[in-house]
Design a protein around this motif. Sequence first.
Motif, PDB file in Angstrom:
ATOM      1  N   ALA A  29       0.832  -1.210   0.000  1.00  0.00           N
ATOM      2  CA  ALA A  29       0.000   0.000   0.000  1.00  0.00           C
ATOM      3  C   ALA A  29       0.864   1.257   0.000  1.00  0.00           C
ATOM      4  CB  ALA A  29      -0.930  -0.005   1.214  1.00  0.00           C
ATOM      5  N   SER A  30       1.957   1.222   0.766  1.00  0.00           N
ATOM      6  CA  SER A  30       2.865   2.362   0.828  1.00  0.00           C
ATOM      7  C   SER A  30       3.505   2.629  -0.532  1.00  0.00           C
ATOM      8  CB  SER A  30       3.956   2.096   1.875  1.00  0.00           C
ATOM      9  OG  SER A  30       4.908   3.130   1.894  1.00  0.00           O
ATOM     10  N   ALA A  31       3.933   1.564  -1.205  1.00  0.00           N
ATOM     11  CA  ALA A  31       4.552   1.711  -2.520  1.00  0.00           C
ATOM     12  C   ALA A  31       3.561   2.259  -3.538  1.00  0.00           C
ATOM     13  CB  ALA A  31       5.109   0.369  -2.983  1.00  0.00           C
ATOM     14  N   LEU A  32       2.337   1.774  -3.504  1.00  0.00           N
ATOM     15  CA  LEU A  32       1.317   2.266  -4.436  1.00  0.00           C
ATOM     16  C   LEU A  32       1.017   3.745  -4.185  1.00  0.00           C
ATOM     17  CD1 LEU A  32      -1.116  -0.789  -4.471  1.00  0.00           C
ATOM     18  CD2 LEU A  32       0.309   0.006  -6.368  1.00  0.00           C
ATOM     19  N   ALA A  33       0.975   4.144  -2.917  1.00  0.00           N
ATOM     20  CA  ALA A  33       0.736   5.554  -2.596  1.00  0.00           C
ATOM     21  C   ALA A  33       1.842   6.430  -3.155  1.00  0.00           C
ATOM     22  CB  ALA A  33       0.621   5.739  -1.086  1.00  0.00           C
ATOM     23  N   ALA A  34       3.084   5.954  -3.033  1.00  0.00           N
ATOM     24  CA  ALA A  34       4.217   6.728  -3.538  1.00  0.00           C
ATOM     25  C   ALA A  34       4.195   6.823  -5.056  1.00  0.00           C
ATOM     26  CB  ALA A  34       5.527   6.092  -3.069  1.00  0.00           C
ATOM     27  N   LEU A  35       3.834   5.735  -5.711  1.00  0.00           N
ATOM     28  CA  LEU A  35       3.844   5.701  -7.177  1.00  0.00           C
ATOM     29  C   LEU A  35       2.714   6.524  -7.788  1.00  0.00           C
ATOM     30  CD1 LEU A  35       4.629   1.919  -7.772  1.00  0.00           C
ATOM     31  CD2 LEU A  35       6.150   3.843  -8.266  1.00  0.00           C
ATOM     32  N   VAL A  36       1.551   6.489  -7.152  1.00  0.00           N
ATOM     33  CA  VAL A  36       0.368   7.110  -7.764  1.00  0.00           C
ATOM     34  C   VAL A  36       0.302   8.609  -7.533  1.00  0.00           C
ATOM     35  CG1 VAL A  36      -1.239   6.906  -5.826  1.00  0.00           C
ATOM     36  CG2 VAL A  36      -2.094   6.710  -8.169  1.00  0.00           C
ATOM     37  N   SER A  37       1.053   9.115  -6.563  1.00  0.00           N
ATOM     38  CA  SER A  37       0.938  10.513  -6.172  1.00  0.00           C
ATOM     39  C   SER A  37       1.073  11.469  -7.360  1.00  0.00           C
ATOM     40  CB  SER A  37       2.009  10.845  -5.121  1.00  0.00           C
ATOM     41  OG  SER A  37       1.894  12.180  -4.705  1.00  0.00           O
ATOM     42  N   GLY A  38      -0.038  12.128  -7.708  1.00  0.00           N
ATOM     43  CA  GLY A  38      -0.037  13.127  -8.766  1.00  0.00           C
ATOM     44  C   GLY A  38       0.107  12.589 -10.172  1.00  0.00           C
ATOM     45  N   ASN A  39      -0.117  11.303 -10.373  1.00  0.00           N
ATOM     46  CA  ASN A  39       0.083  10.710 -11.694  1.00  0.00           C
ATOM     47  C   ASN A  39      -1.209  10.057 -12.178  1.00  0.00           C
ATOM     48  OD1 ASN A  39       0.865   8.859 -13.854  1.00  0.00           O
ATOM     49  ND2 ASN A  39       2.982   9.283 -13.247  1.00  0.00           N
ATOM     50  N   ALA A  40      -1.884  10.692 -13.125  1.00  0.00           N
ATOM     51  CA  ALA A  40      -3.177  10.199 -13.609  1.00  0.00           C
ATOM     52  C   ALA A  40      -3.050   8.860 -14.317  1.00  0.00           C
ATOM     53  CB  ALA A  40      -3.807  11.232 -14.540  1.00  0.00           C
ATOM     54  N   SER A  41      -1.956   8.641 -15.043  1.00  0.00           N
ATOM     55  CA  SER A  41      -1.760   7.379 -15.755  1.00  0.00           C
ATOM     56  C   SER A  41      -1.656   6.204 -14.794  1.00  0.00           C
ATOM     57  CB  SER A  41      -0.498   7.469 -16.623  1.00  0.00           C
ATOM     58  OG  SER A  41      -0.208   6.221 -17.213  1.00  0.00           O
ATOM     59  N   ILE A  42      -0.920   6.404 -13.691  1.00  0.00           N
ATOM     60  CA  ILE A  42      -0.762   5.323 -12.709  1.00  0.00           C
ATOM     61  C   ILE A  42      -2.066   5.109 -11.951  1.00  0.00           C
ATOM     62  CG2 ILE A  42       0.531   4.573 -10.685  1.00  0.00           C
ATOM     63  CD1 ILE A  42       2.909   6.133 -11.754  1.00  0.00           C
ATOM     64  N   GLN A  43      -2.822   6.174 -11.711  1.00  0.00           N
ATOM     65  CA  GLN A  43      -4.144   6.008 -11.116  1.00  0.00           C
ATOM     66  C   GLN A  43      -4.964   5.008 -11.921  1.00  0.00           C
ATOM     67  OE1 GLN A  43      -5.440  10.167 -11.152  1.00  0.00           O
ATOM     68  NE2 GLN A  43      -5.654  10.128  -8.936  1.00  0.00           N
ATOM     69  N   LYS A  44      -4.979   5.183 -13.241  1.00  0.00           N
ATOM     70  CA  LYS A  44      -5.766   4.310 -14.121  1.00  0.00           C
ATOM     71  C   LYS A  44      -5.227   2.882 -14.107  1.00  0.00           C
ATOM     72  CE  LYS A  44      -7.066   8.120 -17.180  1.00  0.00           C
ATOM     73  NZ  LYS A  44      -6.914   8.706 -18.541  1.00  0.00           N
ATOM     74  N   GLN A  45      -3.896   2.730 -14.031  1.00  0.00           N
ATOM     75  CA  GLN A  45      -3.310   1.388 -14.007  1.00  0.00           C
ATOM     76  C   GLN A  45      -3.691   0.639 -12.733  1.00  0.00           C
ATOM     77  OE1 GLN A  45       0.872   0.903 -15.221  1.00  0.00           O
ATOM     78  NE2 GLN A  45       0.831   3.022 -15.939  1.00  0.00           N
ATOM     79  N   ILE A  46      -3.644   1.322 -11.620  1.00  0.00           N
ATOM     80  CA  ILE A  46      -4.024   0.681 -10.355  1.00  0.00           C
ATOM     81  C   ILE A  46      -5.500   0.309 -10.375  1.00  0.00           C
ATOM     82  CG2 ILE A  46      -4.287   1.048  -7.866  1.00  0.00           C
ATOM     83  CD1 ILE A  46      -1.783   2.791  -7.979  1.00  0.00           C
ATOM     84  N   MET A  47      -6.309   1.192 -10.920  1.00  0.00           N
ATOM     85  CA  MET A  47      -7.742   0.933 -11.050  1.00  0.00           C
ATOM     86  C   MET A  47      -7.972  -0.300 -11.921  1.00  0.00           C
ATOM     87  SD  MET A  47     -10.858   2.352 -10.483  1.00  0.00           S
ATOM     88  CE  MET A  47     -12.481   2.418 -11.225  1.00  0.00           C
ATOM     89  N   ALA A  48      -7.293  -0.364 -13.073  1.00  0.00           N
ATOM     90  CA  ALA A  48      -7.472  -1.474 -14.006  1.00  0.00           C
ATOM     91  C   ALA A  48      -6.949  -2.791 -13.444  1.00  0.00           C
ATOM     92  CB  ALA A  48      -6.766  -1.159 -15.330  1.00  0.00           C
ATOM     93  N   SER A  49      -5.989  -2.710 -12.531  1.00  0.00           N
ATOM     94  CA  SER A  49      -5.401  -3.919 -11.943  1.00  0.00           C
ATOM     95  C   SER A  49      -6.191  -4.451 -10.754  1.00  0.00           C
ATOM     96  CB  SER A  49      -3.956  -3.649 -11.509  1.00  0.00           C
ATOM     97  OG  SER A  49      -3.160  -3.280 -12.609  1.00  0.00           O
TER      98      SER A  49
END
Length: 302
Positions: A29-49
Amino acid sequence: LQVVVEMGAIKPLVELLEDKGRRAQRKAASALAALVSGNASIQKQIMASGGVPLLVHLLYDGTRQEVQAHAAAAIAELASGNFNIQTAIAEAGCIRLLVAMLQETTIEVAMEAAAAAICNLTAGHARNQIAVAAHGGILALIARLASAGTSVQLEATQALSHLASACPDNVPTIANLIVKLLSESSGSEYSERAARAITALAQGAPSMRDAIAQAGGLRRLVLLLQSTLDGTMVVDVHEASMPNYLASGSRRPPPQRSPSPSPSSASPSQRISSPFARLSSSPVMRRSSRVGGDRSTPSPVG
């Protein structure tokens, strides 16, 4: 971070949220929070996964407060500025769990993460604002204004501003409860917290100004100032200008003391909650849990 994402890190991190060990869940969860911060593309990837329901699932177990805190922080980052993801998170049952977490958790960083997640889920999303109010979120947020630290108060005030901005039915409730907090507060610390929150709310939501005055907030602030002049209480100078601001009908906030604005001095409607940095640096969150078979040595989170 982009290199890590391009190497395909999102999917295995999401899958790791299903691990039985709380340390693995917390790290993922910590890693995902760091990766997604302010990044719309990664938001969509996490959602799709499939990350949304798995992160929400981690909020269920109140005995794993550190895991809850990291999951809520990831949800706050994931929801930031994306209406569709805000909707999906709410539909996964997250709002009720965040309100319960805010009410029940005993660690400061978990309170802050829950308030930040509520804040980002309600920013510009009327249906989520209604849902937070329906699940008792207004009272929970105001209660934390009185009982928690500065970072939690900031997130709670910002969330309350969102709840008032586009949902008029919430305005009288928030105004009455926060004035009640000011009226019933004993000691300078609690009174100053309530006065500071009233200041921020009146600046962030113009309709809130009149509601606070109608609820008796102006009279309570004047009494607070009188006690300050009598030397019985010390109140921030910024709050001292609040009664004139309310009474004048001006929508312009009083002058700030600091010449250079900081994130904490921005108006609630201008700030995006991002609890990850404070969460990952907290001594509480650096301590690995030793319950339930997770006996790893302490190490930095994130």
